[in-house]
Design a protein around this motif. Structure first.
Motif, PDB file in Angstrom:
ATOM      1  N   SER A 372       0.792  -1.356   0.059  1.00  0.00           N
ATOM      2  CA  SER A 372      -0.076  -0.076  -0.054  1.00  0.00           C
ATOM      3  C   SER A 372       0.935   1.324   0.007  1.00  0.00           C
ATOM      4  CB  SER A 372      -0.953   0.109   1.443  1.00  0.00           C
ATOM      5  OG  SER A 372      -1.802  -1.020   1.268  1.00  0.00           O
ATOM      6  N   LEU A 373       2.031   1.323   0.819  1.00  0.00           N
ATOM      7  CA  LEU A 373       2.897   2.293   0.711  1.00  0.00           C
ATOM      8  C   LEU A 373       3.559   2.684  -0.670  1.00  0.00           C
ATOM      9  CD1 LEU A 373       4.479   4.469   2.133  1.00  0.00           C
ATOM     10  CD2 LEU A 373       6.224   2.771   3.017  1.00  0.00           C
ATOM     11  N   LEU A 374       3.831   1.434  -1.330  1.00  0.00           N
ATOM     12  CA  LEU A 374       4.401   1.416  -2.753  1.00  0.00           C
ATOM     13  C   LEU A 374       3.573   2.194  -3.745  1.00  0.00           C
ATOM     14  CD1 LEU A 374       6.518  -1.718  -2.929  1.00  0.00           C
ATOM     15  CD2 LEU A 374       7.379   0.552  -2.825  1.00  0.00           C
ATOM     16  N   ASN A 375       2.182   1.826  -3.529  1.00  0.00           N
ATOM     17  CA  ASN A 375       1.258   2.378  -4.555  1.00  0.00           C
ATOM     18  C   ASN A 375       1.111   4.005  -4.190  1.00  0.00           C
ATOM     19  OD1 ASN A 375       0.568   0.060  -5.759  1.00  0.00           O
ATOM     20  ND2 ASN A 375      -0.882  -0.635  -4.338  1.00  0.00           N
ATOM     21  N   LEU A 377       3.544   5.745  -2.727  1.00  0.00           N
ATOM     22  CA  LEU A 377       4.681   6.504  -3.240  1.00  0.00           C
ATOM     23  C   LEU A 377       4.823   6.549  -4.715  1.00  0.00           C
ATOM     24  CD1 LEU A 377       7.256   4.953  -0.712  1.00  0.00           C
ATOM     25  CD2 LEU A 377       6.691   7.222  -0.740  1.00  0.00           C
ATOM     26  N   GLU A 378       4.246   5.713  -5.533  1.00  0.00           N
ATOM     27  CA  GLU A 378       4.237   5.682  -6.723  1.00  0.00           C
ATOM     28  C   GLU A 378       3.661   6.837  -7.239  1.00  0.00           C
ATOM     29  OE1 GLU A 378       3.212   2.925 -10.669  1.00  0.00           O
ATOM     30  OE2 GLU A 378       3.247   1.959  -8.816  1.00  0.00           O
ATOM     31  N   VAL A 379       2.431   7.253  -6.641  1.00  0.00           N
ATOM     32  CA  VAL A 379       1.702   8.490  -7.094  1.00  0.00           C
ATOM     33  C   VAL A 379       2.573   9.933  -6.812  1.00  0.00           C
ATOM     34  CG1 VAL A 379      -0.100   9.848  -6.854  1.00  0.00           C
ATOM     35  CG2 VAL A 379      -0.497   7.465  -6.764  1.00  0.00           C
ATOM     36  N   ILE A 380       3.358   9.750  -5.826  1.00  0.00           N
ATOM     37  CA  ILE A 380       4.080  11.016  -5.663  1.00  0.00           C
ATOM     38  C   ILE A 380       5.626  11.011  -6.147  1.00  0.00           C
ATOM     39  CG2 ILE A 380       2.631  11.919  -3.811  1.00  0.00           C
ATOM     40  CD1 ILE A 380       4.524  10.486  -1.828  1.00  0.00           C
ATOM     41  N   ALA A 381       5.833   9.857  -6.832  1.00  0.00           N
ATOM     42  CA  ALA A 381       7.236   9.871  -7.395  1.00  0.00           C
ATOM     43  C   ALA A 381       7.835  11.023  -7.996  1.00  0.00           C
ATOM     44  CB  ALA A 381       7.298   8.770  -8.292  1.00  0.00           C
ATOM     45  N   PRO A 382       7.312  12.193  -8.729  1.00  0.00           N
ATOM     46  CA  PRO A 382       7.696  13.078  -9.332  1.00  0.00           C
ATOM     47  C   PRO A 382       8.667  13.868  -8.448  1.00  0.00           C
ATOM     48  CG  PRO A 382       5.438  13.014 -10.135  1.00  0.00           C
ATOM     49  CD  PRO A 382       5.701  11.934  -9.117  1.00  0.00           C
ATOM     50  N   PHE A 383       8.490  13.752  -6.862  1.00  0.00           N
ATOM     51  CA  PHE A 383       9.135  14.309  -6.072  1.00  0.00           C
ATOM     52  C   PHE A 383      10.450  13.428  -5.935  1.00  0.00           C
ATOM     53  CE2 PHE A 383       5.339  16.588  -4.715  1.00  0.00           C
ATOM     54  CZ  PHE A 383       5.729  17.786  -4.674  1.00  0.00           C
ATOM     55  N   LYS A 384      11.661  13.942  -6.194  1.00  0.00           N
ATOM     56  CA  LYS A 384      12.632  12.965  -6.277  1.00  0.00           C
ATOM     57  C   LYS A 384      12.972  12.329  -5.136  1.00  0.00           C
ATOM     58  CE  LYS A 384      15.080  16.091  -9.787  1.00  0.00           C
ATOM     59  NZ  LYS A 384      16.220  17.238 -10.067  1.00  0.00           N
ATOM     60  N   LYS A 388      13.303   8.008  -4.493  1.00  0.00           N
ATOM     61  CA  LYS A 388      14.374   7.462  -3.786  1.00  0.00           C
ATOM     62  C   LYS A 388      14.015   6.445  -2.544  1.00  0.00           C
ATOM     63  CE  LYS A 388      17.510  11.220  -5.098  1.00  0.00           C
ATOM     64  NZ  LYS A 388      18.259  12.540  -4.581  1.00  0.00           N
ATOM     65  N   LEU A 389      13.108   7.051  -1.732  1.00  0.00           N
ATOM     66  CA  LEU A 389      12.639   6.267  -0.685  1.00  0.00           C
ATOM     67  C   LEU A 389      11.912   5.194  -1.198  1.00  0.00           C
ATOM     68  CD1 LEU A 389      12.000   6.122   2.379  1.00  0.00           C
ATOM     69  CD2 LEU A 389      10.023   7.340   1.758  1.00  0.00           C
ATOM     70  N   ARG A 390      10.953   5.386  -2.385  1.00  0.00           N
ATOM     71  CA  ARG A 390      10.491   4.240  -2.998  1.00  0.00           C
ATOM     72  C   ARG A 390      11.327   2.981  -3.474  1.00  0.00           C
ATOM     73  NH1 ARG A 390       8.657   3.669  -8.267  1.00  0.00           N
ATOM     74  NH2 ARG A 390       7.068   2.144  -8.607  1.00  0.00           N
ATOM     75  N   GLU A 391      12.328   3.444  -3.937  1.00  0.00           N
ATOM     76  CA  GLU A 391      13.238   2.554  -4.484  1.00  0.00           C
ATOM     77  C   GLU A 391      13.957   1.751  -3.069  1.00  0.00           C
ATOM     78  OE1 GLU A 391      16.289   4.741  -6.787  1.00  0.00           O
ATOM     79  OE2 GLU A 391      15.019   5.091  -8.136  1.00  0.00           O
TER      80      GLU A 391
END
Length: 448
Positions: A372-375, A377-384, A388-391
């Protein structure tokens, strides 16, 4: 496809079965054989990598074979793909210096298509999640007292309701000791059309920008100018050697470290073998470019801005092509893996490796799951820094939810990410809309 007898021939080829017979598309591109490429492109995988990690588009760009490059792009050859050194075809196009082969427009088109392709899955995942408020803190600390005073921190607030997400943050980016701060809100509206879904608000200037709007010809040309006058970067996070071991506490009697992080009990682990490989290229830059870029970076590091530097992108002319290639296809493809002959302009590259020390606290009491967190974070991935946190979170972590992460980003600086609060809640729908007194400004947030 291999015909009768081809498997034996391929097995005998240099590189242990990775010879020319395995890469007919690459060979036709290497030799500039457009007719053969046109015939192969209908049945072959044009995104396949050869034994050096290069896709056909890499070779077309590095060798300056425009017709091959245009043909591959017309058939949607992937632009955002890295070779063994982490360089994309776009990076190689910048190095080559031909404005007509920057591939930027195609890269943006493929990114939009990728977002639209993921959209149904993402919306479904968000819909299945409960509505919640999540708060996480970014803190940068240093063993150097004076440095600690200027390092950033941020309490980031995430509201999720239905298929809408809002993120409020003051930390836009922190890279290479340079901090970019502001007062921003990022809104994802799942009910809106794809081109209208992603919006960033500048709450100080009261302006907004739609992230995935299709750029005008002038905007694209200006971005090409910036790329052609800037360093080319590649960063690769090696996760192959990463291991997790339980952190210990106590002097005489050692035991596994377990502490409370906020309202959650968590087990602490040491992260071992986290290595970041950094590469920077500038063979396409003039001495004037290098000096100008250095002056801009020095100004930014002292709290200045681009306006003070009178920064206006200058229209860049195509560079003189590099010397013609003298390497044969056989020499290229039979070279030892990792030691491919260089193609294109002579490299001016600086490499470095950083080994990071990190600890992570995993809690099995946290209500939100990793997926759920990854989903979110995927939405807000434009923030660099969120990307990185998502990776990092995508790695195979120990059991539980990562409620706290301490990572050494520089020898004297540690970044701490802490999930301080989580609750299921409901919100006023107005927080997911653009305020009436905000004006659209497509030029704001150029890095997003």
């Amino acid at each position: 496809m291999l015909g009768p007898g081809d498997e034996e021939a391929a097995a005998a080829a240099p590189g242990g079965g990775r010879g020319p017979a395995h890469f007919p598309v690459h060979e036709s591109v290497f030799k500039g054989d457009v007719r053969r490429l046109s015939a192969l492109i209908r049945t072959q995988d044009i995104g396949q990598k050869d034994s050096h990690g290069n896709a056909p588009l890499h070779l077309a760009v590095m060798l300056g074979h425009k017709e091959c490059a245009h043909l591959l792009l017309a058939h949607n050859a992937p632009v955002n793909v890295g070779n063994a050194q982490g360089w994309s075809p776009l990076a190689e196009a910048i190095s080559y210096g031909d404005r007509q082969m920057t591939l930027l427009r195609k890269l943006k088109q493929q990114f939009r298509e990728s977002v639209e392709e993921k959209r149904p899955r993402l919306l479904k995942a968000l819909k299945e999640l409960g509505d919640f408020y999540l708060e996480l803190h970014w803190d940068f600390q240093s063993s150097v007292p004076l440095l600690s005073r200027i390092l950033p921190s941020d309490a980031c607030k995430i509201h999720k309701q239905g298929i809408n997400i809002r993120l409020d943050t003051t930390l836009i980016d922190f890279t290479d000791m340079k901090c970019q701060q502001g007062n921003l809100s990022f809104i994802f509206n799942g009910d809106a059309a794809p081109s209208e879904s992603f919006v960033v608000l500048d709450n100080e200037q009261k302006v907004y920008r739609r992230i995935h709007h299709e750029e005008s010809e002038m905007e694209t040309e200006e971005e090409v100018d910036i790329l052609m006058s800037s360093d080319i970067y590649s960063a690769t996070l090696s996760t192959k050697s990463i291991t997790f071991t339980r952190a210990q506490t106590g002097w005489l009697f050692r035991e596994d470290k377990t502490e409370r992080v906020g309202n959650f009990s968590a087990d602490f682990y040491l992260v071992n073998g986290l290595v970041l490989e950094l590469r920077k290229r500038r063979e396409h830059l003039s001495e004037e470019d290098i000096l100008r870029n250095k002056a801009i970076m020095e100004s930014l590091s002292k709290g200045g801005n681009l306006m003070e530097q009178n920064f206006e992108p200058v229209r860049r002319q195509s560079l003189t092509p590099p010397s013609p290639n003298t390497i044969t296809w056989e020499e290229y493809i039979s070279a030892e893996n990792g030691k491919a002959p260089h193609l294109g302009r002579e490299l001016v590259c600086k490499e470095s490796k950083k080994t990071f020390k990190a600890t992570i606290a995993m809690s099995q009491e946290f209500s939100l799951g990793i997926e759920s967190l990854l989903n979110a974070l995927e939405v807000i991935a434009p923030f660099k820094h969120f990307n990185k946190l998502r990776e990092f979170v995508q790695m195979k972590l120990p059991p539980g939810f990562p409620v706290k992460l301490d990572i050494s980003v520089f020898p004297t600086i540690t970044a701490t990410v802490t999930f301080q609060e989580f609750r299921y809640d409901e919100f006023d729908e107005s927080i997911f809309t653009i305020p009436d007194d905000y004006k659209e400004d497509p030029s704001c947030f150029p890095d997003l």
